[in-house]
Design a protein around this motif. Sequence first.
Motif, PDB file in Angstrom:
ATOM      1  N   SER A   4      12.280  65.346  63.828  1.00 36.16           N
ATOM      2  CA  SER A   4      13.746  65.309  63.882  1.00 36.16           C
ATOM      3  C   SER A   4      14.364  66.416  63.033  1.00 36.16           C
ATOM      4  N   ALA A   5      13.739  66.755  61.910  1.00 38.39           N
ATOM      5  CA  ALA A   5      14.259  67.838  61.075  1.00 38.39           C
ATOM      6  C   ALA A   5      14.133  69.178  61.787  1.00 38.39           C
ATOM      7  N   ILE A   6      12.999  69.431  62.413  1.00 36.60           N
ATOM      8  CA  ILE A   6      12.807  70.690  63.138  1.00 36.60           C
ATOM      9  C   ILE A   6      13.799  70.797  64.284  1.00 36.60           C
ATOM     10  N   TYR A   7      13.981  69.712  65.022  1.00 29.87           N
ATOM     11  CA  TYR A   7      14.913  69.712  66.147  1.00 29.87           C
ATOM     12  C   TYR A   7      16.351  69.950  65.676  1.00 29.87           C
ATOM     13  N   THR A   8      16.756  69.282  64.611  1.00 33.16           N
ATOM     14  CA  THR A   8      18.115  69.416  64.110  1.00 33.16           C
ATOM     15  C   THR A   8      18.352  70.793  63.508  1.00 33.16           C
ATOM     16  N   ILE A   9      17.378  71.343  62.808  1.00 33.35           N
ATOM     17  CA  ILE A   9      17.535  72.674  62.223  1.00 33.35           C
ATOM     18  C   ILE A   9      17.642  73.732  63.314  1.00 33.35           C
ATOM     19  N   SER A  10      16.829  73.605  64.367  1.00 31.48           N
ATOM     20  CA  SER A  10      16.919  74.590  65.449  1.00 31.48           C
ATOM     21  C   SER A  10      18.278  74.513  66.143  1.00 31.48           C
ATOM     22  N   TYR A  11      18.799  73.300  66.322  1.00 28.88           N
ATOM     23  CA  TYR A  11      20.133  73.159  66.894  1.00 28.88           C
ATOM     24  C   TYR A  11      21.198  73.694  65.932  1.00 28.88           C
ATOM     25  N   GLY A  12      20.982  73.499  64.631  1.00 29.91           N
ATOM     26  CA  GLY A  12      21.918  74.027  63.638  1.00 29.91           C
ATOM     27  C   GLY A  12      21.967  75.542  63.644  1.00 29.91           C
ATOM     28  N   ILE A  13      20.808  76.180  63.809  1.00 28.50           N
ATOM     29  CA  ILE A  13      20.776  77.651  63.875  1.00 28.50           C
ATOM     30  C   ILE A  13      21.514  78.129  65.114  1.00 28.50           C
ATOM     31  N   TRP A  14      21.300  77.450  66.240  1.00 30.22           N
ATOM     32  CA  TRP A  14      21.992  77.828  67.470  1.00 30.22           C
ATOM     33  C   TRP A  14      23.499  77.636  67.326  1.00 30.22           C
ATOM     34  N   THR A  15      23.911  76.550  66.690  1.00 33.06           N
ATOM     35  CA  THR A  15      25.340  76.275  66.506  1.00 33.06           C
ATOM     36  C   THR A  15      25.962  77.226  65.500  1.00 33.06           C
TER      37      THR A  15
END
Length: 57
Positions: free
Chosen positions: A16-27
């Motif tokens: 979940s951390a990897i998924y959220t961080i990757s979405y955070g970078i995209w955002t």
Amino acid sequence: MNTLIVIGVLLVLAWSAIYTISYGIWTFRENKKGGIALFILTIVCVAIPLYLLWIRK
């Protein structure tokens, strides 16, 4: 606490951390405040369960 349960919790937290961080970078590229909020959300969502695991052991 069972070691298998702890490993399972850590794997779910890592995923979940990897998924959220990757979405955070995209955002962050389009919306700086939203990206920062997602990074803070990731830190909180990982820190609280890890703290509770630490206390329980």
